[in-house]
Design a protein around this motif. Structure first.
Motif, PDB file in Angstrom:
ATOM      1  N   ASP A   1      49.772  75.648 -63.612  1.00  0.00           N
ATOM      2  CA  ASP A   1      50.605  74.862 -62.699  1.00  0.00           C
ATOM      3  C   ASP A   1      51.365  75.746 -61.713  1.00  0.00           C
ATOM      4  O   ASP A   1      51.515  75.398 -60.537  1.00  0.00           O
ATOM      5  N   GLU A   2      51.829  76.893 -62.170  1.00  0.00           N
ATOM      6  CA  GLU A   2      52.556  77.807 -61.295  1.00  0.00           C
ATOM      7  C   GLU A   2      51.633  78.439 -60.260  1.00  0.00           C
ATOM      8  O   GLU A   2      51.996  78.582 -59.089  1.00  0.00           O
ATOM      9  N   VAL A   3      50.446  78.833 -60.680  1.00  0.00           N
ATOM     10  CA  VAL A   3      49.469  79.414 -59.755  1.00  0.00           C
ATOM     11  C   VAL A   3      49.080  78.400 -58.680  1.00  0.00           C
ATOM     12  O   VAL A   3      49.083  78.705 -57.486  1.00  0.00           O
ATOM     13  N   MET A   4      48.765  77.176 -59.108  1.00  0.00           N
ATOM     14  CA  MET A   4      48.335  76.164 -58.141  1.00  0.00           C
ATOM     15  C   MET A   4      49.469  75.773 -57.200  1.00  0.00           C
ATOM     16  O   MET A   4      49.244  75.528 -56.009  1.00  0.00           O
ATOM     17  N   SER A   5      50.699  75.731 -57.693  1.00  0.00           N
ATOM     18  CA  SER A   5      51.849  75.436 -56.839  1.00  0.00           C
ATOM     19  C   SER A   5      52.038  76.538 -55.800  1.00  0.00           C
ATOM     20  O   SER A   5      52.266  76.261 -54.616  1.00  0.00           O
ATOM     21  N   CYS A   6      51.917  77.779 -56.225  1.00  0.00           N
ATOM     22  CA  CYS A   6      52.027  78.923 -55.317  1.00  0.00           C
ATOM     23  C   CYS A   6      50.973  78.843 -54.217  1.00  0.00           C
ATOM     24  O   CYS A   6      51.281  79.000 -53.033  1.00  0.00           O
ATOM     25  N   VAL A   7      49.735  78.598 -54.604  1.00  0.00           N
ATOM     26  CA  VAL A   7      48.636  78.509 -53.632  1.00  0.00           C
ATOM     27  C   VAL A   7      48.859  77.338 -52.678  1.00  0.00           C
ATOM     28  O   VAL A   7      48.755  77.490 -51.453  1.00  0.00           O
ATOM     29  N   ASN A   8      49.185  76.177 -53.214  1.00  0.00           N
ATOM     30  CA  ASN A   8      49.397  74.988 -52.399  1.00  0.00           C
ATOM     31  C   ASN A   8      50.505  75.210 -51.373  1.00  0.00           C
ATOM     32  O   ASN A   8      50.330  74.932 -50.173  1.00  0.00           O
ATOM     33  N   GLU A   9      51.644  75.711 -51.813  1.00  0.00           N
ATOM     34  CA  GLU A   9      52.772  75.899 -50.919  1.00  0.00           C
ATOM     35  C   GLU A   9      52.511  77.001 -49.902  1.00  0.00           C
ATOM     36  O   GLU A   9      52.953  76.901 -48.745  1.00  0.00           O
ATOM     37  N   SER A  10      51.782  78.044 -50.282  1.00  0.00           N
ATOM     38  CA  SER A  10      51.489  79.134 -49.354  1.00  0.00           C
ATOM     39  C   SER A  10      50.513  78.703 -48.270  1.00  0.00           C
ATOM     40  O   SER A  10      50.672  79.064 -47.094  1.00  0.00           O
ATOM     41  N   ILE A  11      49.500  77.941 -48.636  1.00  0.00           N
ATOM     42  CA  ILE A  11      48.568  77.414 -47.630  1.00  0.00           C
ATOM     43  C   ILE A  11      49.303  76.453 -46.704  1.00  0.00           C
ATOM     44  O   ILE A  11      49.172  76.530 -45.473  1.00  0.00           O
ATOM     45  N   LYS A  12      50.098  75.565 -47.271  1.00  0.00           N
ATOM     46  CA  LYS A  12      50.858  74.604 -46.468  1.00  0.00           C
ATOM     47  C   LYS A  12      51.787  75.331 -45.502  1.00  0.00           C
ATOM     48  O   LYS A  12      51.896  74.958 -44.322  1.00  0.00           O
ATOM     49  N   ASN A  13      52.452  76.381 -45.969  1.00  0.00           N
ATOM     50  CA  ASN A  13      53.335  77.175 -45.117  1.00  0.00           C
ATOM     51  C   ASN A  13      52.573  77.746 -43.920  1.00  0.00           C
ATOM     52  O   ASN A  13      53.079  77.742 -42.793  1.00  0.00           O
ATOM     53  N   SER A  14      51.357  78.232 -44.162  1.00  0.00           N
ATOM     54  CA  SER A  14      50.539  78.773 -43.060  1.00  0.00           C
ATOM     55  C   SER A  14      50.212  77.687 -42.044  1.00  0.00           C
ATOM     56  O   SER A  14      50.369  77.885 -40.836  1.00  0.00           O
ATOM     57  N   TYR A  15      49.769  76.547 -42.528  1.00  0.00           N
ATOM     58  CA  TYR A  15      49.402  75.454 -41.623  1.00  0.00           C
ATOM     59  C   TYR A  15      50.614  74.923 -40.866  1.00  0.00           C
ATOM     60  O   TYR A  15      50.529  74.647 -39.670  1.00  0.00           O
ATOM     61  N   GLU A  16      51.742  74.796 -41.551  1.00  0.00           N
ATOM     62  CA  GLU A  16      52.956  74.325 -40.874  1.00  0.00           C
ATOM     63  C   GLU A  16      53.455  75.331 -39.847  1.00  0.00           C
ATOM     64  O   GLU A  16      54.135  74.965 -38.895  1.00  0.00           O
ATOM     65  N   GLY A  17      53.109  76.607 -40.026  1.00  0.00           N
ATOM     66  CA  GLY A  17      53.471  77.650 -39.071  1.00  0.00           C
ATOM     67  C   GLY A  17      52.544  77.709 -37.870  1.00  0.00           C
ATOM     68  O   GLY A  17      52.681  78.586 -37.027  1.00  0.00           O
ATOM     69  N   GLY A  18      51.595  76.796 -37.813  1.00  0.00           N
ATOM     70  CA  GLY A  18      50.690  76.737 -36.674  1.00  0.00           C
ATOM     71  C   GLY A  18      49.421  77.553 -36.801  1.00  0.00           C
ATOM     72  O   GLY A  18      48.644  77.638 -35.861  1.00  0.00           O
ATOM     73  N   VAL A  19      49.210  78.145 -37.952  1.00  0.00           N
ATOM     74  CA  VAL A  19      48.013  78.959 -38.160  1.00  0.00           C
ATOM     75  C   VAL A  19      46.806  78.054 -38.363  1.00  0.00           C
ATOM     76  O   VAL A  19      46.856  77.099 -39.122  1.00  0.00           O
ATOM     77  N   LYS A  20      45.736  78.369 -37.656  1.00  0.00           N
ATOM     78  CA  LYS A  20      44.449  77.717 -37.895  1.00  0.00           C
ATOM     79  C   LYS A  20      43.627  78.700 -38.707  1.00  0.00           C
ATOM     80  O   LYS A  20      43.384  79.824 -38.279  1.00  0.00           O
ATOM     81  N   ALA A  21      43.233  78.276 -39.905  1.00  0.00           N
ATOM     82  CA  ALA A  21      42.534  79.191 -40.804  1.00  0.00           C
ATOM     83  C   ALA A  21      41.685  78.415 -41.790  1.00  0.00           C
ATOM     84  O   ALA A  21      41.939  77.249 -42.067  1.00  0.00           O
ATOM     85  N   THR A  22      40.718  79.115 -42.300  1.00  0.00           N
ATOM     86  CA  THR A  22      39.905  78.618 -43.397  1.00  0.00           C
ATOM     87  C   THR A  22      40.285  79.421 -44.632  1.00  0.00           C
ATOM     88  O   THR A  22      40.446  80.647 -44.565  1.00  0.00           O
ATOM     89  N   PHE A  23      40.448  78.743 -45.757  1.00  0.00           N
ATOM     90  CA  PHE A  23      40.715  79.399 -47.030  1.00  0.00           C
ATOM     91  C   PHE A  23      39.531  79.142 -47.951  1.00  0.00           C
ATOM     92  O   PHE A  23      39.045  78.017 -48.050  1.00  0.00           O
ATOM     93  N   VAL A  24      39.093  80.189 -48.619  1.00  0.00           N
ATOM     94  CA  VAL A  24      38.018  80.084 -49.601  1.00  0.00           C
ATOM     95  C   VAL A  24      38.593  80.603 -50.912  1.00  0.00           C
ATOM     96  O   VAL A  24      39.174  81.690 -50.962  1.00  0.00           O
TER      97      VAL A  24
END
Length: 87
Positions: A49-72
């Motif tokens: 749960d902690e790993v998935m929360s970290c990943v989810n919030e970090s990806i969301k932070n990138s997208y909210e910051g205007g970054v266009k990216a693909t994550f694999v």
């Protein structure tokens, strides 16, 4: 349950290093997970749960910051032992 996510970020821009650096800085703010990087990916290890929360919030932070990216990413329920790429 322990888990590991191996994730690679591919910013859709010529200047791709700064968005990756911001993403990694965000991931490293989570003290409950272990983070190790290698030249092509980052591993995040900890409780599922902690790993998935970290990943989810970090990806969301990138997208909210205007970054266009693909994550694999790969998700494993059996964390690998330390490798030569661990930092």
């Amino acid at each position: 349950m322990k888990a590991v996510v191996e994730i690679s970020m591919y910013p859709l821009t010529d200047d791709y290093i700064p968005p990756i650096d911001v993403f990694l800085e965000k991931i490293r703010t989570y003290p409950e997970v272990k983070v190790s990087t290698n030249p092509s990916s980052t591993r995040i290890i900890g409780e599922y749960d902690e790993v998935m929360s970290c990943v989810n919030e970090s990806i969301k932070n990138s997208y909210e910051g205007g970054v266009k990216a693909t994550f694999v990413m790969k998700v494993l329920n059996n964390p690998a032992e330390k490798t030569k790429w661990d930092d």
